[in-house]
Write an enzyme that holds these catalytic residues in place. Sequence first.
Site, PDB file in Angstrom:
ATOM      1  N   LYS A  35      -4.399  20.387  16.275  1.00 23.90           N
ATOM      2  CA  LYS A  35      -3.163  20.755  15.581  1.00 23.90           C
ATOM      3  C   LYS A  35      -3.267  20.463  14.087  1.00 23.90           C
ATOM      4  CE  LYS A  35      -0.602  22.574  18.773  1.00 23.90           C
ATOM      5  NZ  LYS A  35      -0.192  23.990  18.665  1.00 23.90           N
TER       6      LYS A  35
ATOM      7  N   SER B 104       2.434  19.448  15.969  1.00 26.13           N
ATOM      8  CA  SER B 104       2.783  18.370  16.895  1.00 26.13           C
ATOM      9  C   SER B 104       2.804  17.031  16.189  1.00 26.13           C
ATOM     10  CB  SER B 104       1.764  18.330  18.038  1.00 26.13           C
ATOM     11  OG  SER B 104       1.903  17.161  18.812  1.00 26.13           O
TER      12      SER B 104
ATOM     13  N   TYR C 210      -6.500  17.146  21.131  1.00 29.68           N
ATOM     14  CA  TYR C 210      -5.305  17.983  20.945  1.00 29.68           C
ATOM     15  C   TYR C 210      -4.687  17.739  19.573  1.00 29.68           C
ATOM     16  CZ  TYR C 210      -0.410  19.350  21.195  1.00 29.68           C
ATOM     17  OH  TYR C 210       0.822  19.880  20.907  1.00 29.68           O
TER      18      TYR C 210
END
Length: 320
Positions: free
Chosen positions: A148, A120, A144
């Site tokens: 990643k 991402s 998040y």
Amino acid sequence: MTTDSWVVTGGAGYIGAHVVQALREAGRRVVVVDDLSTGAASRLPGDVDLEQLSVLETERLTRLLGDVGAVGVVHLAGKKSPTESMSDPLLYARENVGGVVSLAQAVRDSGARQVVFSSSCSVYGSPDLPAVDEDAPTLPQSPYGESKLYGERVLAAAARAHGIGVTSLRYFNVVGAAGPALRDTGAYNLVPMVFRALREGTTPLVFGDDYPTPDGTCVRDYVDVRDLADAHSLAAAALQAGHPGGTYNVGRGAGYSVLEVLDTVRAVTGRPLLHEVVARRPGDPGSIVGSVTRIGRELGWTATRDLSEMITSAWDADPG
């Protein structure tokens, strides 16, 4: 079961089902692994093998990869909301980081040799650059994004230690659909949120209008999900042909603000649309646009659809 396959984890999800379609169109055999916590079996063609299991079930995943003769895995399974990750960081550590560790072990132990990883642009945080390339500092602003980035690092270490080919694709914001069955139903994504507001006669929320951007709202790089799926197919083909792997941005290299997206929705749908500005969401960077020079040069990929085409396909696929 098929043999000599590519396994797609999270293949019954919005992006995953498009990746399955692209791999099959390229002539590859595909097996899907999905726990169906957010995915839907109805997104998949009837002749695609679906194994309902979590990537955290390492032993079962290892057996499956061996049973189907997997040559590689496209790993999309995991949690995907920066906002949700701020309130439940342990969930993101367990599902995303734990999922990558489990997957890497299963790949190593099963004899599969390639991984295409769903990463991402959140790994960059909020870079002070007109366009961020893959060598820019990685300063995630949410659990998040951290998950990643750590996933990329785990897979890079596994690649060095075990001779696995790994390509990480850093997505920007994904929009569009190949058809109604494959539409985006994500609770946190801007375009489906706006479509729900249109259907329900409510007012969509704009989270913050005080960012240092031209109109004060967040600016993002948007990429059509069909173009993104083609990037996965090209990455898989390159790895299987002996490409050493790498890290690539996947976007259009152009930014649009939230208000510009709303204007495009109005133009595509022909419907009036008011909006309400509320406070910023935690974990949202103000602006992030990707440089896509490297993926074009090394994998021959470029985005082919503009924002209007993305939103038109999403609207055409929306049953409301």
